[in-house]
Design an enzyme around this catalytic site. Structure first.
Site: not given
Ligand code: RIB
Length: 303
Positions: A40, A238, A243-244, A279
């Protein structure tokens, strides 16, 4: 038109490992970092960095102040983030291996303590035509979707992680499905990307399907059009939040009325840049970086 992302807020405990731990094995890590994350939060940050006005709703507990600050710094409106000081904020344990791949264990914490009554109090501030973005890391999902449907909000769903409850949600209310091929396969029982998109459109003909395919890029389908886009060549550091980043950038494009092809292009560039950085939230690029990036396509035939 407002965008509300009702979603998870996690502290990500990220361990750098040579390979993912195997059953019965104990392995050392080369280091640990704590990042702001949660599907989110990451998607709200991506929306804001892509230039959208976004409100985030969710719940934090002890230790969650850092997540709130991260949203604020990105320009996200946090007035609907609830607090439960006696409870624990959501967190994850993430292994990142030498090839930049990850695997994630989720502790829901306050993300799983959102009640239908709390959601109702928040959703009352929105109206028909506004966009509600959801992932599948918070409680009261079905109720939130029903309430948003009654209001006439347009729902964008990133059904991640897939759970058995997901199958009982009112998916007929969804306008945008944003998912990867593994999630699409689980949701439809199909294997091939075209079959997955066909099946989603057969079941939910009103929807727009955005299916990401890893190295093969992304396919877009709705009742009237089809499009696809490839990925770009970057050093993989990383993959967390790639996808977010894609979801936030694509939805920001849709909200701004951009052509689907341009939203796919921006989302693909943004997620490629995110893969080249460590991150979750900190890896998400801002719009200027995305627009000025000069990345080499992995396979130009797919662009
Ligand atoms: O999609 C990546 C995110 O999934 C991480 O930030 C982690 O918190 C989990 O929610």
């Amino acid at each position: 038109m407002k965008i509300l992302d009702f979603g998870s807020l996690n502290l990500d405990y990220v361990y750098s490992v040579q390979h993912f731990v195997r059953p019965g094995e104990t392995i050392p890590s080369a280091g640990r970092q704590i990042f702001c994350g949660g599907k989110g939060l990451n998607q709200s940050v991506a929306l804001a960095k892509a230039g959208a006005d976004v409100y985030h709703a969710g719940k934090i507990g002890s230790g969650g102040e850092r997540l709130l600050n991260c949203l604020k710094e990105a320009g996200v409106d946090t007035r609907y983030v609830l607090r439960e000081e006696d409870a624990e904020t959501g967190h994850t344990v993430i292994q990142v291996d030498e090839s930049g791949q990850n695997c994630i264990i989720l502790f829901g914490g306050t993300n799983r303590q959102i009640t239908p009554e709390e959601a109702d109090g928040i959703l009352r501030n929105f109206e028909a035509g506004d966009i509600l973005l959801l992932q599948n890391e918070i409680s009261s999902m079905a109720e939130i979707m029903e309430m948003a449907g009654k209001i006439g909000m347009r729902i964008a769903l990133n059904p991640s992680p897939i759970s058995k409850e997901l199958f009982s949600y009112p998916l007929e209310l969804v306008t945008w499905f944003l998912l990867n091929e593994i999630e699409g396969g689980e949701l439809t029982g199909k294997e091939q990307p075209e079959e997955i998109a066909d099946e989603l459109l057969r079941r939910y003909p009103q929807s727009r399907v955005v299916l990401t395919l890893g190295r093969d890029g992304v396919v877009y389908r709705d009742a009237a059009q089809a499009a696809r886009h490839g990925i770009y060549r970057v050093e993989r550091v990383d993959t967390t939040a790639a996808g977010d980043t894609f979801t936030g950038y694509f939805l920001a494009g849709e909200a701004a009325g951009l052509p689907v092809e341009e939203s796919l292009r921006r989302a693909s560039v943004a997620s490629s840049l995110a893969v080249s950085r460590a991150g979750a939230a900190p890896s998400i690029p801002c719009l200027e970086e995305v627009l000025s990036a000069n990345l080499e396509p992995m396979d130009s035939s797919k662009l």
